[in-house]
Design a protein around this motif. Sequence first.
Motif, mmCIF file in Angstrom:
data_model
loop_
_atom_site.group_PDB
_atom_site.id
_atom_site.type_symbol
_atom_site.label_atom_id
_atom_site.label_comp_id
_atom_site.label_asym_id
_atom_site.label_seq_id
_atom_site.Cartn_x
_atom_site.Cartn_y
_atom_site.Cartn_z
ATOM 1 N N GLN A 10 -18.562 -27.128 48.647
ATOM 2 C CA GLN A 10 -17.745 -25.956 48.359
ATOM 3 C C GLN A 10 -18.042 -24.768 49.273
ATOM 4 O OE1 GLN A 10 -17.097 -25.008 44.110
ATOM 5 N NE2 GLN A 10 -18.300 -26.834 43.639
ATOM 6 N N LEU A 11 -19.041 -24.893 50.147
ATOM 7 C CA LEU A 11 -19.320 -23.806 51.081
ATOM 8 C C LEU A 11 -18.171 -23.672 52.072
ATOM 9 C CD1 LEU A 11 -23.095 -24.327 51.970
ATOM 10 C CD2 LEU A 11 -22.123 -22.780 50.273
ATOM 11 N N PRO A 12 -17.759 -22.467 52.396
ATOM 12 C CA PRO A 12 -16.705 -22.283 53.395
ATOM 13 C C PRO A 12 -17.091 -22.921 54.720
ATOM 14 C CG PRO A 12 -17.123 -20.232 52.217
ATOM 15 C CD PRO A 12 -18.210 -21.189 51.810
ATOM 16 N N SER A 13 -16.136 -23.548 55.374
ATOM 17 C CA SER A 13 -16.427 -24.287 56.605
ATOM 18 C C SER A 13 -16.988 -23.394 57.702
ATOM 19 C CB SER A 13 -15.161 -24.996 57.105
ATOM 20 O OG SER A 13 -14.126 -24.050 57.348
ATOM 21 N N GLU A 14 -16.626 -22.111 57.677
ATOM 22 C CA GLU A 14 -17.122 -21.222 58.726
ATOM 23 C C GLU A 14 -18.617 -20.930 58.602
ATOM 24 O OE1 GLU A 14 -15.044 -18.530 55.621
ATOM 25 O OE2 GLU A 14 -14.706 -20.482 56.584
ATOM 26 N N LEU B 293 -25.924 -27.405 60.230
ATOM 27 C CA LEU B 293 -26.699 -26.196 60.511
ATOM 28 C C LEU B 293 -26.020 -25.029 59.813
ATOM 29 C CD1 LEU B 293 -29.063 -24.909 62.205
ATOM 30 C CD2 LEU B 293 -27.330 -24.391 63.934
ATOM 31 N N LEU B 294 -26.799 -24.257 59.049
ATOM 32 C CA LEU B 294 -26.218 -23.150 58.295
ATOM 33 C C LEU B 294 -27.177 -21.979 58.237
ATOM 34 C CD1 LEU B 294 -26.727 -23.994 54.575
ATOM 35 C CD2 LEU B 294 -26.751 -25.840 56.227
ATOM 36 N N ASP B 295 -26.610 -20.799 58.071
ATOM 37 C CA ASP B 295 -27.410 -19.602 57.843
ATOM 38 C C ASP B 295 -27.824 -19.579 56.379
ATOM 39 O OD1 ASP B 295 -27.294 -18.672 60.439
ATOM 40 O OD2 ASP B 295 -25.511 -17.453 60.096
ATOM 41 N N MET B 296 -29.109 -19.432 56.154
ATOM 42 C CA MET B 296 -29.635 -19.528 54.794
ATOM 43 C C MET B 296 -29.066 -18.443 53.884
ATOM 44 S SD MET B 296 -33.603 -19.572 53.606
ATOM 45 C CE MET B 296 -34.057 -19.491 51.879
ATOM 46 N N ARG B 297 -28.987 -17.217 54.364
ATOM 47 C CA ARG B 297 -28.534 -16.122 53.501
ATOM 48 C C ARG B 297 -27.135 -16.395 52.943
ATOM 49 N NH1 ARG B 297 -30.053 -10.530 56.709
ATOM 50 N NH2 ARG B 297 -32.315 -10.616 56.437
ATOM 51 N N ALA B 298 -26.213 -16.713 53.826
ATOM 52 C CA ALA B 298 -24.837 -16.937 53.389
ATOM 53 C C ALA B 298 -24.754 -18.135 52.453
ATOM 54 C CB ALA B 298 -23.936 -17.143 54.599
#
Length: 260
Positions: A224-228, A242-247
């Motif tokens: 459900q996380l936004p693809s961006e 790979l993702l930014d932890m905060r977001a």
Amino acid sequence: MADATRPQGPAARLHDDLAEWGVRPGGVLMVHSSLSGTGLAPVAVRDALLSALGPDGTLVVPAFTPENSDTSREYQAFTEGMSEREKAEFRAGMLPFEKDATPCPSMGALAECVRSTPGAVRSAHPQTSFAALGPRAAELLADHDPRCHLGERSPMAALYAANAQVLLLRVGFEVCTAFHLAEYRTSPPPPTRTYRCVLEEKGNWFAYEDLALFDGDFGVIGAQLPSELISVREWAGKPVLLLDMRAAVDTAALVMSGYR
């Protein structure tokens, strides 16, 4: 002239891939991984990650030790089918957590490689420690309350504050431990439960209350996380995220608050 710090052979390609995927030089990177089938030794993967991060970057891995607890899924699996006497004998022989010596076999080959690298720093929690290499390792792992697995008094909160990236290297959101920090930040707060583990010497059991952590819906939450927010690639035949932890944590906390 060749860069002496750059990995050679197959690991060199991984180094290039990491840069292409968006790993930030000089940043903080927490990695969950599965290396089976890649053909690369964990040392080579560790070195590729450190090279991509550069001298100012810090590599972090989970170094969890559920094996020294009698309240973990691992303990239940170990003792399944045992008689009560056999369970008592098994429990009496369980080894205590030693920050500088206890391995983390359930976390995979890369995590154990990082943990056992000379100069690595490890946090002090007897069940959910982290290990790290790099200039910010001691700072990020300094505070880990033994009564707080992965919440505000753990390195997870420090990683969030440091704007860390999370790399899921050939594994899915099901093992994305950053989502546990989101559990601590849901509203209303989740229930708590009792945990137990062995400290200092055999038979010295430490019991404490903390959140009743649950990872059974992490795959659904990740979807459900936004693809961006996510960079999706592939390496050695399996996905890499790979993702930014905060977001990711902020979004996961909202999702959890909406239905848990």
